[in-house]
Design a protein around this motif. Sequence first.
Motif, PDB file in Angstrom:
ATOM      1  N   ARG A   1      20.667  32.617  38.388  1.00 53.48           N
ATOM      2  CA  ARG A   1      20.446  31.435  39.217  1.00 53.48           C
ATOM      3  C   ARG A   1      21.721  30.606  39.212  1.00 53.48           C
ATOM      4  NH1 ARG A   1      16.221  29.290  41.412  1.00 53.48           N
ATOM      5  NH2 ARG A   1      14.722  30.455  40.180  1.00 53.48           N
ATOM      6  N   GLY A   2      22.208  30.298  40.421  1.00 53.66           N
ATOM      7  CA  GLY A   2      23.402  29.469  40.570  1.00 53.66           C
ATOM      8  C   GLY A   2      23.041  28.137  41.202  1.00 53.66           C
TER       9      GLY A   2
ATOM     10  N   ILE B   1      14.523  36.004  37.482  1.00 49.95           N
ATOM     11  CA  ILE B   1      14.641  34.769  36.702  1.00 49.95           C
ATOM     12  C   ILE B   1      13.376  34.428  35.928  1.00 49.95           C
ATOM     13  CG2 ILE B   1      15.361  32.351  36.758  1.00 49.95           C
ATOM     14  CD1 ILE B   1      17.506  34.197  37.793  1.00 49.95           C
ATOM     15  N   LYS B   2      13.253  34.965  34.743  1.00 49.90           N
ATOM     16  CA  LYS B   2      12.137  34.608  33.875  1.00 49.90           C
ATOM     17  C   LYS B   2      12.621  33.627  32.821  1.00 49.90           C
ATOM     18  CE  LYS B   2       9.200  38.534  34.448  1.00 49.90           C
ATOM     19  NZ  LYS B   2       8.313  39.449  33.799  1.00 49.90           N
ATOM     20  N   ASP B   3      11.674  33.087  32.050  1.00 49.28           N
ATOM     21  CA  ASP B   3      12.035  32.172  30.972  1.00 49.28           C
ATOM     22  C   ASP B   3      12.876  32.905  29.940  1.00 49.28           C
ATOM     23  OD1 ASP B   3      10.622  30.134  32.118  1.00 49.28           O
ATOM     24  OD2 ASP B   3       8.773  30.614  31.033  1.00 49.28           O
ATOM     25  N   ASP B   4      13.844  32.217  29.368  1.00 45.22           N
ATOM     26  CA  ASP B   4      14.718  32.792  28.358  1.00 45.22           C
ATOM     27  C   ASP B   4      14.113  32.549  26.984  1.00 45.22           C
ATOM     28  OD1 ASP B   4      16.732  33.803  26.840  1.00 45.22           O
ATOM     29  OD2 ASP B   4      18.241  32.309  27.425  1.00 45.22           O
TER      30      ASP B   4
ATOM     31  N   ASN C   1      23.820  34.149  48.708  1.00 42.56           N
ATOM     32  CA  ASN C   1      24.258  33.380  47.540  1.00 42.56           C
ATOM     33  C   ASN C   1      25.171  34.191  46.618  1.00 42.56           C
ATOM     34  OD1 ASN C   1      22.696  31.229  48.406  1.00 42.56           O
ATOM     35  ND2 ASN C   1      21.013  31.646  46.995  1.00 42.56           N
ATOM     36  N   SER C   2      25.241  35.495  46.830  1.00 42.90           N
ATOM     37  CA  SER C   2      26.021  36.373  45.948  1.00 42.90           C
ATOM     38  C   SER C   2      27.516  36.190  46.171  1.00 42.90           C
ATOM     39  CB  SER C   2      25.624  37.833  46.175  1.00 42.90           C
ATOM     40  OG  SER C   2      24.282  38.031  45.802  1.00 42.90           O
ATOM     41  N   THR C   3      28.292  36.702  45.219  1.00 41.45           N
ATOM     42  CA  THR C   3      29.742  36.530  45.256  1.00 41.45           C
ATOM     43  C   THR C   3      30.378  37.375  46.361  1.00 41.45           C
ATOM     44  OG1 THR C   3      30.153  38.356  43.725  1.00 41.45           O
ATOM     45  CG2 THR C   3      29.808  36.154  42.750  1.00 41.45           C
TER      46      THR C   3
END
Length: 173
Positions: free
Chosen positions: A92-93, A18-21, A162-164
């Motif tokens: 990220r959820g 998860i880095k900045d977009d 946290n994964s599906t």
Amino acid sequence: MSSDQSSNQKKTNAFTIIKDDSTDGHGGYGAGTISLENMSPVIIDPEENNAYVDMGAMHARSDIERRVKYMPNREDVPNGRLYWIVWVNVERGEKGPYYAGVAGSELRVDRPNKRAYKSMAQHVTHMEKSLKGKIVVEHMEEHSKKLLKDFLVDFNGEMWSNSTNELKDALSE
């Protein structure tokens, strides 16, 4: 592999998480491009019962991909050792980060003869599917899927939980 080696490898082979977009709506340079910042390639070596992150695979420069000539057909590498490059995308959820997209691509390497086989089209397609949150592991053999699952759980149990259910079911078959 000893537990010391395992823990050292775990620390040095970190996921890109998860880095900045850069395409956050500003409309400037890079708008409309695909970001690979949340993707990490996990190498599965079923013969050595090993799984690890090698960021060099993002540009076909992982340790297993170097110093070999790629052949156009799998049959051209009859003694090739099986590896999988698994493209793992993290998102990220509501509950936090999770393994969103997971897609495994075959690689066969015959190190003594300096030959290898991989389908670039398959690798690109699987990278794209992983980016889109798809799970593509049904073509992997059970042992490699277990190695992948164990690696993902060991790397970050919270992201695994946290994964599906789709991912958990696909790797638990």
